[in-house]
Structure formats: structure tokens, C-alpha cells
Design an enzyme around this catalytic site. Structure first.
Site, PDB file in Angstrom:
ATOM      1  CG  ASP A   1      -2.466   5.821   3.662  1.00 28.27           C
ATOM      2  OD1 ASP A   1      -1.341   5.288   3.786  1.00 28.27           O
ATOM      3  OD2 ASP A   1      -2.798   6.488   2.662  1.00 28.27           O
TER       4      ASP A   1
ATOM      5  CB  SER B   1       7.285  -2.687   9.681  1.00 30.35           C
ATOM      6  OG  SER B   1       6.550  -2.240   8.544  1.00 30.35           O
TER       7      SER B   1
ATOM      8  CD  GLU C   1       0.156  -3.886  -3.495  1.00 24.30           C
ATOM      9  OE1 GLU C   1       1.179  -3.728  -2.833  1.00 24.30           O
ATOM     10  OE2 GLU C   1      -0.091  -3.238  -4.528  1.00 24.30           O
TER      11      GLU C   1
ATOM     12  CE  LYS D   1       3.548  -3.256   9.886  1.00 25.44           C
ATOM     13  NZ  LYS D   1       2.308  -2.462   9.710  1.00 25.44           N
TER      14      LYS D   1
ATOM     15  CB  THR E   1      -1.344   7.645  -0.276  1.00 20.89           C
ATOM     16  OG1 THR E   1      -0.797   6.740   0.686  1.00 20.89           O
ATOM     17  CG2 THR E   1      -0.681   7.445  -1.628  1.00 20.89           C
TER      18      THR E   1
ATOM     19  CD  GLU F   1      -1.292   1.931  -3.738  1.00 26.03           C
ATOM     20  OE1 GLU F   1      -2.525   2.070  -3.551  1.00 26.03           O
ATOM     21  OE2 GLU F   1      -0.566   2.825  -4.188  1.00 26.03           O
TER      22      GLU F   1
HETATM   23  N1  CKG Z   1       1.935  -2.977   6.411  1.00 28.38           N
HETATM   24  C1  CKG Z   1       1.316  -4.102   6.682  1.00 28.38           C
HETATM   25  O1  CKG Z   1       0.731  -4.288   7.760  1.00 28.38           O
HETATM   26  C2  CKG Z   1       1.323  -5.151   5.635  1.00 28.38           C
HETATM   27  N2  CKG Z   1       2.046  -5.002   4.511  1.00 28.38           N
HETATM   28  N3  CKG Z   1       1.846  -6.091   3.761  1.00 28.38           N
HETATM   29  C3  CKG Z   1       2.491  -6.207   2.438  1.00 28.38           C
HETATM   30  C4  CKG Z   1       2.258  -4.895   1.682  1.00 28.38           C
HETATM   31  C5  CKG Z   1       2.853  -4.906   0.303  1.00 28.38           C
HETATM   32  C6  CKG Z   1       2.592  -3.563  -0.358  1.00 28.38           C
HETATM   33  N4  CKG Z   1       1.188  -3.221  -0.375  1.00 28.38           N
HETATM   34  C7  CKG Z   1       0.543  -3.284   0.909  1.00 28.38           C
HETATM   35  C8  CKG Z   1       0.770  -4.611   1.604  1.00 28.38           C
HETATM   36  C9  CKG Z   1       1.009  -6.953   4.388  1.00 28.38           C
HETATM   37  C10 CKG Z   1       0.655  -6.379   5.587  1.00 28.38           C
HETATM   38  C11 CKG Z   1      -0.330  -6.988   6.530  1.00 28.38           C
HETATM   39  C12 CKG Z   1      -0.428  -8.467   6.361  1.00 28.38           C
HETATM   40  C13 CKG Z   1      -0.270  -8.946   4.936  1.00 28.38           C
HETATM   41  C14 CKG Z   1      -0.821 -10.165   4.533  1.00 28.38           C
HETATM   42  N5  CKG Z   1      -0.611 -10.622   3.291  1.00 28.38           N
HETATM   43  C15 CKG Z   1       0.118  -9.894   2.423  1.00 28.38           C
HETATM   44  N6  CKG Z   1       0.272 -10.416   1.200  1.00 28.38           N
HETATM   45  C16 CKG Z   1       0.848  -9.999   0.073  1.00 28.38           C
HETATM   46  C17 CKG Z   1       0.997 -10.926  -0.983  1.00 28.38           C
HETATM   47  C18 CKG Z   1       1.571 -10.549  -2.167  1.00 28.38           C
HETATM   48  C19 CKG Z   1       2.056  -9.194  -2.393  1.00 28.38           C
HETATM   49  C20 CKG Z   1       1.856  -8.250  -1.297  1.00 28.38           C
HETATM   50  C21 CKG Z   1       1.273  -8.639  -0.094  1.00 28.38           C
HETATM   51  N7  CKG Z   1       0.689  -8.708   2.747  1.00 28.38           N
HETATM   52  C22 CKG Z   1       0.496  -8.227   3.988  1.00 28.38           C
END
Ligand code: CKG
Length: 326
Positions: free
Chosen positions: A156, A44, A117, A61, A217, A160
Site C-alpha cells: 500500500d 488504531s 507526509e 500507535k 488504495t 500518504e
Molecule cells: N498507521 C501508522 O502506523 C502511522 N500513522 N501515522 C500518522 C498517519 C497520518 C496520515 N498519513 C499517514 C501517517 C504515523 C504512523 C507511524 C508512526 C508515525 C510517526 N510520525 C508521524 N507523524 C506525523 C506528523 C504530522 C502529520 C502526520 C503524521 N505519523 C506516524
């Protein structure tokens, strides 16, 4: 894969006779303008996106259907969607607004967390003081309490996956590794069924050829997942103990040169507190990092621990201003 969210958009149009009409429409990919990539998983990609009509920003996503089918991950895609559909009413959980699909991809429209994060904020600060660790610990614990009350084990949890919104409040994300309990009141599935290797998980083979079970992790994996191959609600509280330790020490309690050596430290409960680690925080961590999940502090015990003395939970907690990070 049934889309979620009935007709959620209103679109102004002109009908054949030139009359202005308002039509209820399902949102689709064309209703958003996609911006930068926020994160990438093995199947994703998460984008910053803006609703062209309302100008509201979201995280979307995007999951590629072909890759999901090829990698046999359909089960985990549905676990994540079903989990997010169960966790709709809590400020500490990233909210799923709606889903849609086109011929190549599936789309989840989620809360945007502009604060990034918790891990990034911690790295910048080095370590948190007790006030900050207590505030973020309380928001994470309140969110875990809600998840567990809805029969969801995250499996998990780590800094992060703890995101921060505009108010620097917690939003827990990434439920592709979650375990959905058939009965929310159970601490684990009675038959111990717990199979699967989602996105951020690793496949652990079984000597007896049994199906592989999920492992999260390395630094935050609970000992029961390593020894009995199954997770329970208390596994999230093991991860909680690791996170509290990390907020105050600036590093996780169990970290070695390889995953195998990290797992060894966990099952042997091999960790130390750095000099100056606050005593009441140390007592809380020691009572969460207990090898036997049945002897680990429960959420109620943790809320009543000295570390959280005077800390409000529930609605008041989420109306409290986030403390300044020193
Ligand atoms: N896997 C997910 O569902 C997901 N992944 N991200 C970004 C990842 C980046 C690495 N660490 C874990 C999160 C998100 C989501 C949910 C929905 C979601 C909403 N806002 C952000 N915002 C971010 C803003 C700056 C840096 C990283 C994330 N990110 C996400």
C-alpha cells in the site's frame, strides 16, 4: 501478544532500607505523556508522545483490543508487528522501539516523523523538480529494496505513507497491509496465498466465493492485484512508478470519479503525461507502469536508469542533505 523489547527502562528508586537503587523496568503507558493525534485508522490511533524520563518524542500507535477482536483483525495486528520486527535496520523505515499493553489496548512505540507526509509537502509545492523527485525517489527505492531483501512486500505504498523526519528524509510507515514472504528471496508466495483485509484495505469479494483478498488504495493498486488477486514484490514497483509520476506531475497517473473507474484505467493502462514532463522521467515511469509484473523494471534496473544517473544509494544517500523544495 508477546510484548517486545526486554526491560528497556531504568528507574531510580529507594528500597525499604532507604538505599538508592536503579531498577530495570519495562516501559508502560505511564512512562509517556500523550499529546496530539497524528492520525487515525479504522482500528488504531497514533499519538505524539514524550518519554517522561528521557523527554524523547515518539509516535505511539494505540490499538483497542476489544475492537480488534470484534473486527477479527488480530492477524493484521500481528502482521504489522512481525513486519516491523523484521525491518529494524534501515533509515527509511519507521522504527519500532518497543511494544507494551494494558487491559484495554496494545501500544507500538515508533519513530516520530515531524516532517509529516510527503503528500502534504508535494501539495504545498504543487510539483517537484527532477532533483527533488530524484532524491525522494532514491530514498523510497532504497527503502523498498531493503523491505524486499527482508521478505516484506508493503502493498500500500503511496505518498500518504511516506513520512518525513526532522531532516526531511523519508520514513515509510503503515505496515498493517504488508505481505510477509516465508522465503525473502521469492518475488511472491509460491502458493499465491494472499488473503486479508487490513486497515486501509478494502474487501474484494470473489465470484467463486474464495476468501477475499487485500486491495490497497485505488490510485496505486497494481493491475495484478486487480486481475489475479495477488501481490508480488513488483507490485511495490508499480506503486513506485505511480509515486514518481505524481511527484513530477502533481497528481497520480490513474485517477477517475470512482474506485471502479480508476481500476478500469489501471487494467487498461490508461494514463497520459502532461506537457513538459521530463523525458528521462517519462521513460522510467513507462518502464515501471507495465501491466505484466514480470516485465516491469527490477530495482537494480531502476537504480541504473538514466533518471538516477549520478545518484548514490545506500549509506551515502542517507547522509545527503535533502534538496530545498522550490
Ligand atoms: N498507521 C501508522 O502506523 C502511522 N500513522 N501515522 C500518522 C498517519 C497520518 C496520515 N498519513 C499517514 C501517517 C504515523 C504512523 C507511524 C508512526 C508515525 C510517526 N510520525 C508521524 N507523524 C506525523 C506528523 C504530522 C502529520 C502526520 C503524521 N505519523 C506516524
Amino acid at each position: 501478544w508477546k510484548d517486545r523489547g526486554a526491560a528497556v527502562g531504568m528507574r531510580r528508586e529507594v528500597d525499604a532500607s532507604g538505599r538508592a537503587i536503579v531498577r530495570q523496568v519495562k516501559k508502560g503507558v505511564r512512562d509517556f505523556s500523550f499529546g496530539r493525534v497524528l492520525g487515525e485508522g479504522s482500528y488504531s490511533t497514533v499519538y505524539l508522545a514524550t518519554d517522561r524520563q528521557t523527554l524523547k518524542e515518539y509516535a505511539i500507535k494505540v490499538l483497542e483490543k476489544r475492537h480488534i477482536i470484534k473486527e477479527k483483525k488480530i492477524k493484521y495486528v500481528n502482521i504489522e508487528k512481525n513486519t516491523l520486527n523484521r525491518l529494524t535496520e534501515h533509515p527509511g523505515i519507521v522504527r519500532l522501539y518497543y511494544t507494551f499493553q494494558d487491559e484495554t489496548s496494545l501500544y507500538y512505540v515508533l519513530d516520530l516523523c515531524n516532517g509529516g507526509e510527503l503528500l502534504g509537502v508535494l501539495k504545498k509545492a504543487g510539483t517537484f523538480d527532477v532533483e527533488c523527485a530524484r532524491f525522494y525517489g532514491a530514498q523510497i527505492l532504497d527503502s523498498i529494496d531493503y523491505m524486499h531483501s527482508r521478505g516484506v512486500i508493503h502493498r500500500d505504498l503511496k505518498p500518504e505513507n511516506v513520512l518525513l523526519d526532522d531532516q526531511m528524509h523519508v520514513k515509510i510507515t503503515d505496515f498493517g497491509t504488508a505481505k510477509l514472504l516465508r522465503d525473502p528471496r521469492e518475488p511472491w508466495e509460491p502458493d499465491g496465498a494472499d488473503r486479508g483485509v487490513p486497515e486501509s484495505g478494502k474487501r474484494q469479494g470473489q465470484e467463486d466465493g474464495r476468501a477475499a483478498s487485500f486491495v490497497g488504495t485505488a490510485e496505486y493498486v497494481s493491475p495484478e492485484l486487480l486481475t489475479h488477486k495477488s501481490a508480488c514484490k513488483a507490485s511495490d514497483l508499480w506503486a513506485f512508478g505511480c509515486i514518481i509520476y505524481q511527484l513530477l506531475a502533481g497528481r497520480p497517473p490513474f485517477k477517475a470519479g470512482s474506485e471502479y473507474l480508476t481500476f478500469q484505467k489501471i487494467v487498461n493502462l490508461e494514463y497520459e503525461f502532461p506537457p513538459g514532463f521530463p523525458p528521462s522521467s517519462r521513460d522510467l515511469v513507462e518502464r515501471c507502469l507495465v501491466l505484466d509484473p514480470a516485465r516491469r523494471l527490477t530495482i537494480e534496473h531502476i537504480k541504473n536508469h538514466e533518471f538516477f544517473q549520478g545518484q548514490q544509494f545506500g549509506k551515502t544517500l542517507w547522509r545527503t542533505k535533502a534538496p530545498r523544495l522550490r
